[in-house]
Design an enzyme around this catalytic site. Sequence first.
Site, PDB file in Angstrom:
ATOM      1  CE  LYS A 149      -2.431  10.219   3.186  1.00 33.06           C
ATOM      2  NZ  LYS A 149      -2.976   9.482   2.033  1.00 33.06           N
ATOM      3  CE  LYS A 191     -13.851   5.702   0.965  1.00 26.98           C
ATOM      4  NZ  LYS A 191     -12.995   5.855   2.154  1.00 26.98           N
ATOM      5  CG  HIS A 207      -2.073  -0.902   1.136  1.00 28.47           C
ATOM      6  ND1 HIS A 207      -3.282  -0.563   0.572  1.00 28.47           N
ATOM      7  CD2 HIS A 207      -2.204  -2.202   1.528  1.00 28.47           C
ATOM      8  CE1 HIS A 207      -4.110  -1.588   0.634  1.00 28.47           C
ATOM      9  NE2 HIS A 207      -3.479  -2.598   1.205  1.00 28.47           N
ATOM     10  CE  LYS A 212      -6.384  13.623   0.351  1.00 29.73           C
ATOM     11  NZ  LYS A 212      -6.694  12.369  -0.330  1.00 29.73           N
ATOM     12  NE  ARG A 213      -2.162   7.792   6.662  1.00 25.79           N
ATOM     13  CZ  ARG A 213      -0.910   7.803   6.220  1.00 25.79           C
ATOM     14  NH1 ARG A 213       0.059   8.308   6.971  1.00 25.79           N
ATOM     15  NH2 ARG A 213      -0.613   7.333   5.027  1.00 25.79           N
ATOM     16  CB  THR A 256     -10.299   4.490  -1.062  1.00 23.76           C
ATOM     17  OG1 THR A 256      -9.971   4.825   0.286  1.00 23.76           O
ATOM     18  CG2 THR A 256      -9.568   3.228  -1.480  1.00 23.76           C
TER      19      THR A 256
END
Length: 833
Positions: free
Chosen positions: A567, A673, A373, A561-562, A669
Site C-alpha cells: 500500500k 468513500k 480479495h 488503510k491497513r 473501498t
Amino acid sequence: MEKEMNNAKKPNRAALAEKPAGKLPNEVKEILGKLKRHFGKTLETASMEELYKASALCIRDEILDLWMNANSRVEKEGKKQVYYLSAEFLMGRAYTNNMINMGILEKYRKTFEFLGLDLNEVADQEKDAGLGNGGLGRLAACFLDSLATLELPAVGCGIRYEYGLFRQRIVDGEQVEMEDNWIEDGFVWEIERPDEEIEVHFDGEIEEVWMEDKMVPVHKNYTTVLAVPYDVPITGYQSKCPATLRLWSAKAKKRFDIKDFDQGKYFQAIQEREMAEAISKVLYPNDNHEQGKLLRLRQFYFLTSATIQSIVRKHKRLHGNLRTLPNYVTIQINDTHPTLAIPELMRILLDEEGFNWDDAFALVQSLFNYTNHTILSEALERWDEQMFKLLLPRIYSIVQAMNEKYCRWLNKFYKNDMDRISRMAIVAYGQIRMANLCLAVVGHVNGVSQLHGDILKKELFVDEYRVNPGKFMAITNGITHRRWLAVANPGLTQLMTEYIGNRFVGDYREFEKLLPFAEDETFLKKYAAVKQENKKRLAAYLEKKQGVQLHTDALFDVQCKRLHEYKRQLLKCLHILYLYNKLQENPNFITQPIVFLFAAKAAPGYARAKNIIRLINAIGELVNNDPVTRDLLQVVFIENYGVSSAQLLIPAADISEQISTAGMEASGTGNMKLMMNGALTMGTMDGANVEIYEQVGPDNIFIFGAREEEIFAMKRYSNYRPGEIYEKNIDVRNALTRLIDGSLPGVSVHQFSDLYQSLLFGDYNNSADPYFVLHDFAAYIHTFDRARHKYQRNPMGWMKMAVVNTAKSGFFSSDRTIREYNERIWHLHHFAE
C-alpha cells in the site's frame, strides 16, 4: 477517565420540571421506561451510557418487529436466502445508522433536545464492534446493509470475537497493541440463541466401521466445542426485510470439572474451558508461530462447521429433503477463510445423510461461490498438511479425496503436465491450499474490480481460467452511502438534499443529478464551506483524543488503510522527506500549508509495517517542530483507526492517497468513500482506481506511476534496478539518506536501516524494492506538485473537481454491487415479490 467523565454528565432536566408525566412525548416516556426496567434508574440518576442503552433498546424494539415478521415470512413462503460467510464484519456503530435507515433520526434528535442533550454525545457512548480489521470486514458490513435495503433475504455468518484485533496506542512513536474488549459492557443489538447451539468436533481419529453392508467412517475420541449463536438484525434503508448477522461464540461443553478441582488438579479443571473459548477470543491471533496457526485453523473450522450444520438443521426442519437445499440457499465465501464450509457440507452429506459421493459433490457445487480479495500469496491460505490432518481428521480425508478426483480431471486438460497440475492441486508439497479448493468446487469466482478480475484470469489463476473460463467474473466492490455519506457527512447530505432532494439516500443513481451544480459558483462555495466545517470537526476530535492541534486552513492529504508494504505508506514518507529537504533549501518552496494524515494498524507480527509507523511518527516529530517547516507541513498519525474515526477523517480529506503498487490492490473501498466525500484521488491505476478514473475522467483525478503490465514485465524479466535510480536522482538519494543519517529525532541511527536496505538491496525474501517505491517516486512528486498548485491557485476549480467526484460516486454504492451479485450469481427474489 474519559468514560467516567462521560458518565458523570447528566441531562438538563429543566424542560421536564414544568411538564406532568402524562404530557411527555412518547419517545421520552419509552426511554424513561427502559431506564427503570433495565437499569433501575431515573432520568436524574442515569449516566450517559445508560441513556444510550435505554434509547438503543427502544430502537431495537422497532427493528425486532420488522425482523421477526420478515424472518417468519421468508420461512413460510420458502424464499431463497444468501448466506455470506466471512471472518470479518467491520460493522461500526449501529445507533445512528439504524436511526437513518428506520427514518427516525430527527425524531430522536428532537427527543434528546427536549431532554437538554445532544444526540451526538449520546451516540458517542457506543463502542465500535470489534469484529473486523480492514476493507474485507467493512465490505461485508456494507453488503449486509445493501442486502437489507434491497430486501434480499440474507444471513451474514461470522465469529463473535470477544476482543477485536487490538486497540492501538502510539507510545514513543511506536504501535503498542492493547486489548479491545468491546463487549465488556454488553452489546445492545444482539440476541443470544442458546437453544440453537451446535457441537463442533476437533482432533481424534477416524475408524471405518461396517454398517448395513457398507464401510462408514466414524469419528472417535474427538474434543467438542459448543458454538452458541448470537443474532444481530441489520437494517436497510426504509426496508421491511432486515438482514441477520449471526455470530458464533465458543463455549466448552464441559463447563467445569469439579472432580478434578477437588483432587487438586486446578489446571486440568479449567484447561478444557480455556482452550475451547480461546476460539472466539481474538480476531486474527498472531500466526507467526505454530500455536497461532493452529488457533486460526480452529477458528475457521469452528465458523464454517457451526454455520453449515445450522443451515442443514434449519432446512431439514422446514423442508425435509436436503436435495432441495439449492432451491432455498446459496452460499458466498468471502475470501479463503471460510473455505472449509465446502468439505464440511460434504462430511454431513456423506456421513450423516447417506449421500453417495457424486450426488453430494454435485449438490455442493451448486451452492458455493467464492470472492477473491487478493493476489498476495501470504493471504491465499495454505495449511500445513500434518497439522490439518491431526486437528480435522475427517475433513482431511474428504479434502484428499476431492484432490485426487480434481487432479484426475485436470489431467484430461493438461495431459501428464505434472508441474502444472501440482500448482493447481488442492493438496501438494505438504500443504492444503484453500484458494485451490475453492477453484475446484465453486460455481463462480469473483474478482472485486475489473482490473482484479483480469489479473485473476491472466496471472493468478490463469491455468484454472483456461480449464473453466465461464466461472470467472468481476463485480466491482461498493460501499453503503448511507453510512459513508448520510451518517459520516451530515453537512454534505443536507446540502445535496437542498439541491437535488433526498432520494439519493435510497437510490445511488440520483447522485448524477448533482453534476450540473459543478458549474454553479454558489453551490461550490457552500460545498467548500461544508468541507471546512468537516476539517474543524476532525480537528476538534483530534485535539480531544490526542492533544493535536490541526492547521485547518491547510490542504488535507489523507492515507488511511491497513499498513502493508504494497500500500506504500513508505512512498508517502519519502515524499514528505523530499518536501522537508526542499524547504530547508528554499523556505518559499511551498506556501500552501499541507497536513498529512495517516491512519493505519499494522499486524502485531509484521515488524516492517510497525517500523513504518515508527517512521511516520519520527518524520512528524521532525517536520512539526522545525521552525522552517512547522507552519507549512504537519504530519499526524491517528491512533486506533476504526469506523468511527473514519467517519470523521474521510469527510475532511482533500486528497485521497491510493498509491498501492499497480496490480496489487484488488479493489479498495477507502478510495470510494473518500471520492464520495469529495476528496480527489492521488493514485496509481490499481484496483478500483481504474474505474474511478473511468467515471470522473482524466481531469478530475491525479494518476501517476507504472501500470500493472509494466510492473508485471519488470518482475518477469527481473530488469528493475532501484540502485540506478538512487544514483541518478538526487531527490531520491537525499530522502533515503534521512533514514540512516541520524537526522530523524527520537530514534537510533539504525532504526530504519532495514527499510533503507529493503529499498536498495532487498533481503532473503525479496529482491530490492519489491513494491517499486523508487520507480514511481519521481512521477509521484510531479503529480503531487500539480495537485497542490491546483488547490492553491484555483480553489473553485478544485471544488468543481470535488463535486464531480461526489456526483460520479453513486456507481460505487454497494447497492449496485449487490444487484450485480444477485443478477449474475445468487438469483434471489425480493422480499416483496
